[in-house]
Design a protein around this motif. Structure first.
Motif, PDB file in Angstrom:
ATOM      1  N   LEU A  48       0.826  -1.198   0.000  1.00 40.25           N
ATOM      2  CA  LEU A  48       0.000   0.000   0.000  1.00 40.25           C
ATOM      3  C   LEU A  48       0.866   1.256   0.000  1.00 40.25           C
ATOM      4  CD1 LEU A  48      -2.779   1.311   0.164  1.00 40.25           C
ATOM      5  CD2 LEU A  48      -2.690   1.055   2.653  1.00 40.25           C
ATOM      6  N   ARG A  49       1.926   1.252   0.774  1.00 38.93           N
ATOM      7  CA  ARG A  49       2.813   2.411   0.845  1.00 38.93           C
ATOM      8  C   ARG A  49       3.471   2.699  -0.498  1.00 38.93           C
ATOM      9  NH1 ARG A  49       7.801   0.901   4.026  1.00 38.93           N
ATOM     10  NH2 ARG A  49       8.161  -0.100   2.012  1.00 38.93           N
ATOM     11  N   ILE A  55      -2.942   3.873  -6.514  1.00 41.04           N
ATOM     12  CA  ILE A  55      -4.222   3.343  -6.026  1.00 41.04           C
ATOM     13  C   ILE A  55      -5.207   4.470  -5.777  1.00 41.04           C
ATOM     14  CG2 ILE A  55      -5.335   2.065  -4.164  1.00 41.04           C
ATOM     15  CD1 ILE A  55      -2.714   0.529  -3.795  1.00 41.04           C
ATOM     16  N   LEU A  56      -4.725   5.574  -5.180  1.00 41.38           N
ATOM     17  CA  LEU A  56      -5.595   6.725  -4.934  1.00 41.38           C
ATOM     18  C   LEU A  56      -6.108   7.324  -6.248  1.00 41.38           C
ATOM     19  CD1 LEU A  56      -3.855   8.657  -2.008  1.00 41.38           C
ATOM     20  CD2 LEU A  56      -6.180   7.727  -2.003  1.00 41.38           C
ATOM     21  N   ASP A  57      -5.224   7.469  -7.218  1.00 41.26           N
ATOM     22  CA  ASP A  57      -5.623   8.041  -8.505  1.00 41.26           C
ATOM     23  C   ASP A  57      -6.680   7.181  -9.188  1.00 41.26           C
ATOM     24  OD1 ASP A  57      -3.862  10.089  -8.106  1.00 41.26           O
ATOM     25  OD2 ASP A  57      -2.260   9.242  -9.361  1.00 41.26           O
ATOM     26  N   PHE A 205       2.610   7.669   6.383  1.00 43.82           N
ATOM     27  CA  PHE A 205       3.470   7.570   5.207  1.00 43.82           C
ATOM     28  C   PHE A 205       4.461   8.737   5.179  1.00 43.82           C
ATOM     29  CE2 PHE A 205      -0.168   5.213   2.962  1.00 43.82           C
ATOM     30  CZ  PHE A 205       0.369   3.979   3.292  1.00 43.82           C
ATOM     31  N   ALA A 206       3.947   9.921   5.487  1.00 44.15           N
ATOM     32  CA  ALA A 206       4.792  11.113   5.453  1.00 44.15           C
ATOM     33  C   ALA A 206       5.921  11.039   6.485  1.00 44.15           C
ATOM     34  CB  ALA A 206       3.940  12.354   5.694  1.00 44.15           C
ATOM     35  N   PRO A 211       1.577   1.561  10.808  1.00 47.01           N
ATOM     36  CA  PRO A 211       0.422   1.592  11.708  1.00 47.01           C
ATOM     37  C   PRO A 211       0.497   0.504  12.769  1.00 47.01           C
ATOM     38  CG  PRO A 211      -0.170   0.539   9.648  1.00 47.01           C
ATOM     39  CD  PRO A 211       1.230   1.074   9.474  1.00 47.01           C
ATOM     40  N   ASP A 212      -0.155   0.744  13.866  1.00 52.24           N
ATOM     41  CA  ASP A 212      -0.233  -0.238  14.946  1.00 52.24           C
ATOM     42  C   ASP A 212      -1.490  -1.077  14.738  1.00 52.24           C
ATOM     43  OD1 ASP A 212      -0.217  -1.704  17.246  1.00 52.24           O
ATOM     44  OD2 ASP A 212      -0.716  -0.037  18.591  1.00 52.24           O
TER      45      ASP A 212
END
Length: 247
Positions: A48-49, A55-57, A205-206, A211-212
């Motif tokens: 995903l990263r 994927i967003l586009d 990501f930034a 994530p936990d």
């Protein structure tokens, strides 16, 4: 002249048993194939990263199709008991936001759970009842008396594997309507938690952080869920107290 010998022939009853098991064998083979061919590589934070912008586009350009694809993917993941559903939940939150993703997760997961429930009942119900007999019947009676309360507890408290909770009610004769209602409402809190974590992935990501995924077991999250589970059991406790008073 043809020689004849002892031929082992299957009876119609045996053929019927094999036919009943076929759907579950297909499910099992699909899950194994998914793992062997590297499917888990696609259900990960790294995937995903590394592909988040693409994927967003695509999601923004094909929003309706993206929703359907996500629900279908979740349905298949649950139906085939595939590992990695947590990452699908995080992806949903990242793509659609907390509230929308929660709705899509619940729809997809409930549909998948109903599918495997029906297959398990079709393939295994008679098999288990023929072998376990009276013990299973006593468990079945106790579970069915308060099936909705038990279903809500099993779904709310993340102590048991999701796939196991999909199968056991099918073997205990829980009605489909009760199972569906208990699943649909019982998984909403957990879906909301993971979708909300997913919605904040952009900031992670930034920062280069991860994530936990164990956040659901933190006291501030788990305690309210256990509280809901206890609330779901109130009708059971009340019924037992009332029946004891009559004894």
């Amino acid at each position: 002249m043809m020689a004849t010998g002892d031929m082992t022939q299957t009876t119609p009853k045996e053929n019927k048993k094999k036919a009943h098991l076929l759907p579950l064998l297909i499910i099992g083979a699909g899950a194994v194939a998914f793992v062997l061919f590297g499917g888990l590589d696609y259900l990960s934070f790294e995937t995903l990263r590394d592909n988040r912008q693409a994927i967003l586009d695509w999601t923004q350009q094909n929003y309706g199709l993206a929703i359907l694809a996500f629900i279908l993917a979740y349905h298949v993941a649950v139906m085939f008991s595939l590992p990695g559903a947590v990452w699908l939940s995080l992806t949903g939150g990242f793509l659609f936001g907390t509230v929308e993703a929660t709705a899509y997760i619940v729809v997809g997961a409930t549909a998948g759970a109903v599918g495997i429930f029906l297959l398990a009942r079709y393939a295994l119900y008679d098999f288990f009842h023929a072998r376990v007999g009276k013990t299973l019947k006593r468990m079945e009676k106790g579970f069915q008396d308060d099936a909705l309360s038990y279903m809500l507890v099993l779904r709310l408290v993340p102590l048991f594997p999701f796939w196991l909770v999909n199968l056991v009610p099918a073997l205990l004769g829980v009605r489909l309507r009760i199972y569906t209602i208990g699943t649909f409402f019982g998984i909403i809190p957990g879906a909301f938690v993971y979708a909300s974590v997913g919605s904040g992935l952009g900031a992670l990501f930034a920062k280069g952080e991860t994530p936990d995924v164990g956040v659901i077991f933190s006291p501030e999250i788990l305690t309210p869920m256990v509280g809901l589970a206890v609330l779901a059991m109130v009708p059971v406790f009340y019924k037992k107290w009332k029946n004891r008073g009559k004894a």
